[in-house]
Each structure stands twice: as structure tokens, then as C-alpha cells.
Design an enzyme around this catalytic site. Structure first.
Site, short mmCIF file in Angstrom:
data_model
loop_
_atom_site.label_atom_id
_atom_site.label_comp_id
_atom_site.label_asym_id
_atom_site.label_seq_id
_atom_site.Cartn_x
_atom_site.Cartn_y
_atom_site.Cartn_z
N CYS A 108 34.63 29.48 37.73
CA CYS A 108 34.19 30.83 37.39
C CYS A 108 33.91 30.87 35.90
O CYS A 108 34.83 30.75 35.08
CB CYS A 108 35.26 31.86 37.77
SG CYS A 108 34.82 33.54 37.32
N CYS B 242 27.46 36.56 36.07
CA CYS B 242 28.10 35.34 36.55
C CYS B 242 27.69 34.22 35.61
O CYS B 242 26.50 33.90 35.51
CB CYS B 242 27.67 35.04 37.98
SG CYS B 242 28.26 33.46 38.62
#
Length: 288
Positions: free
Chosen positions: A225, A87
């Protein structure tokens, strides 16, 4: 559900992608249940300093300060209880958390997708993201051929792994697309045996892109994101929409990110990592 105890946490966000951070030295026996309970957007934790209830995941961080630069082992448990291999915004938060405890401006982050180097300049954090891959084995795909500018469940996508798999679609205007409707069929398409994040991008008129991402594991749209931002630039280069090694601005709803995808070597993701507050969370022992 039985509550045993409480554990301290901090909350950070990277361009709106928000996380609860728990020191891995503080034992949480059932991490998936903890994440499912406290990340819930309707019934999860809320802070007076934060406008949003719940979070996009829980970062369990283990600091190993004896190394130079210091290392932090990052495990991201998502709201559905699954573990994400990588991530980008979470890695930037992990670096900020570790730097605050060590006084350094460089941190190594150990993730399931590999070790990443991060550098800090105030609240801005830049992290190496590895080299994007379009190879079917890496994405992964249920195909021997790369998936480039190909229709999948009504959306024309390019598949790339930037630590996690993304299906990137370029559209005229990301705001004109009903992401919650078009993304799930692509996210679960048979060509993606492990599923995929679905990322939309449209030109911002200044050489960069606007971005929206439906995240696997969150099972909904997030404010930002980081792996998706890198995927946008990687796919744009593959399709000839951008060229060269200069940074490209990618703007999800939560704010602007700087992305560099060189012709060779690791991509870079830069942007702010912001502390929101702290508190105590119930340790969830069992869900029924």
C-alpha cells in the site's frame, strides 16, 4: 447478471499491489459491478502469467497525450465497488501505462485527491504524493483534535491523510499481529467517519520500517500500500522515530518502497511498476 460484451485489459502490480487497467475510452457501463466481479480473489480473472486471481482494484485510465508532459486521468474502483481518492502504487502503475503509450519519462496524473507528477527510470516510478496532513478535517476525524499516538479499539494509532486516511500503529514486529482481527474495529471506529486504512509498522533494524496494511475498500490485507508507506514515514516523523528529509525504506510483503517525507512540501513514493499480462474481460452490465 447479464454480460454484454468484453473489454481489453492489462494487469500490472506495484510491489505486489495488483490492478487491472482498462482504457477509459473502452466503455464499461457499470464500473462498480465490473470491479466487484473481476477483482474477486476466488472467482475473478486469472492470467497464465500471473499467480494471483483477481486484483486489488481496477484502474480506469484516460490518456490526454496532447499535453506536455502528458496527463492521465486515474479512477481507481476497488473490489467493493467504491472509488479511492488516491492510491500510491496505482498512481505509479498509471504513470507506467501512460509512459508506455507516449514514450515519455514524466507524466502528470489527475486523481480525485489532486494532480500528481510522476517520473520514470526504467521500471522504477516515483510519484509525488502531496503533503501528509494530521488535521482532523483532512483525515477526516470526528474530533476537533489530532489523533496522535492514541488508543483506538485496542490499537495505539496516529491518524494521517496521505491522499486517503490511515491509522498507523507502530509495533515490535508486524508479523506478530493478527491484522485480520485487530484492523476491522479500527477501520470502522466512530472517530473515522469515512473509515480508515489500518497500517502496522515495525523497525527493520536498518533505519527503515516493515509494513502491513488492511485496506479500506479491499477489506483485507494487501501485499503493498503506497499511501500506507507514506503514512508510516509521516507518522514516524511526527513521533520522532525518524528525522530529516532523506529517503526511508518501507517494506510491505510485496517488496521495498522508497519514501521521502520532507519537512515541507510533497512526499515522494518510489518503486517498481511491473506489467504482468493482458486479456479480455466480460463487461458486467447488471448484478442481481
Amino acid at each position: 447478471m447479464s454480460v454484454l460484451n468484453t473489454v481489453p485489459f492489462e494487469k500490472f502490480h506495484g510491489t505486489g499491489n495488483d490492478f487491472f487497467v482498462v482504457d477509459a475510452d473502452d466503455p464499461v457501463p457499470d464500473r462498480p459491478a465490473f470491479a466487484r466481479t473481476h477483482c474477486d480473489r476466488e472467482a475473478g480473472i486469472t492470467l497464465s502469467e500471473s499467480e494471483r486471481r483477481g486484483a486489488d482494484g481496477v484502474l480506469f485510465l484516460a490518456l490526454e497525450s496532447r499535453y506536455d508532459p502528458p496527463r492521465v486521468v486515474m479512477t481507481l474502483v476497488q473490489p467493493d465497488g467504491s472509488v479511492a481518492a488516491m492510491c500510491g502504487n496505482g498512481a505509479r502503475v498509471a504513470a507506467a501505462w501512460a509512459a508506455e503509450r507516449t514514450g515519455t519519462n514524466e507524466v502528470m496524473i489527475d486523481t480525485p485527491a489532486g494532480t500528481r507528477r510522476a517520473s520514470l527510470d526504467g521500471t522504477d516510478v516515483t510519484v509525488e504524493m502531496g503533503a501528509p496532513s494530521f488535521a482532523p478535517r483532512d483525515v477526516p476525524l470526528a474530533s476537533d483534535d489530532e489523533l496522535v499516538d492514541t488508543e483506538v479499539e485496542g490499537l495505539t494509532v496516529t491518524a494521517v491523510n496521505t491522499g486517503v486516511p490511515h491509522a498507523v500503529a507502530f509495533v515490535d514486529d508486524v508479523d506478530d499481529v493478527d491484522l485480520e482481527s485487530v484492523a476491522p474495529p479500527v477501520r470502522h471506529a466512530s472517530v473515522f467517519p469515512e473509515g480508515a486504512n489500518v497500517t502496522l509498522a515495525s523497525p527493520d533494524g536498518e533505519g527503515g520500517f516493515r509494513q502491513r496494511t488492511f485496506e479500506r475498500g479491499v477489506e483485507g490485507e494487501t501485499q503493498s500500500c503506497g499511501t500506507g508507506a507514506v503514512a508510516v514515514v509521516a507518522a514516524a516523523k511526527r513521533l520522532g522515530r525518524v528525522s530529516g528529509d532523506d529517503p526511508v525504506t518501507v517494506t510491505p510483503p510485496g517488496g521495498a518502497l522508497s519514501v521521502t517525507v520532507p519537512d515541507e512540501g510533497a512526499a515522494l513514493l518510489g518503486g517498481p511498476a511491473v506489467y504482468e499480462g493482458d486479456g479480455e474481460a466480460d463487461i458486467v452490465f447488471r448484478e442481481r
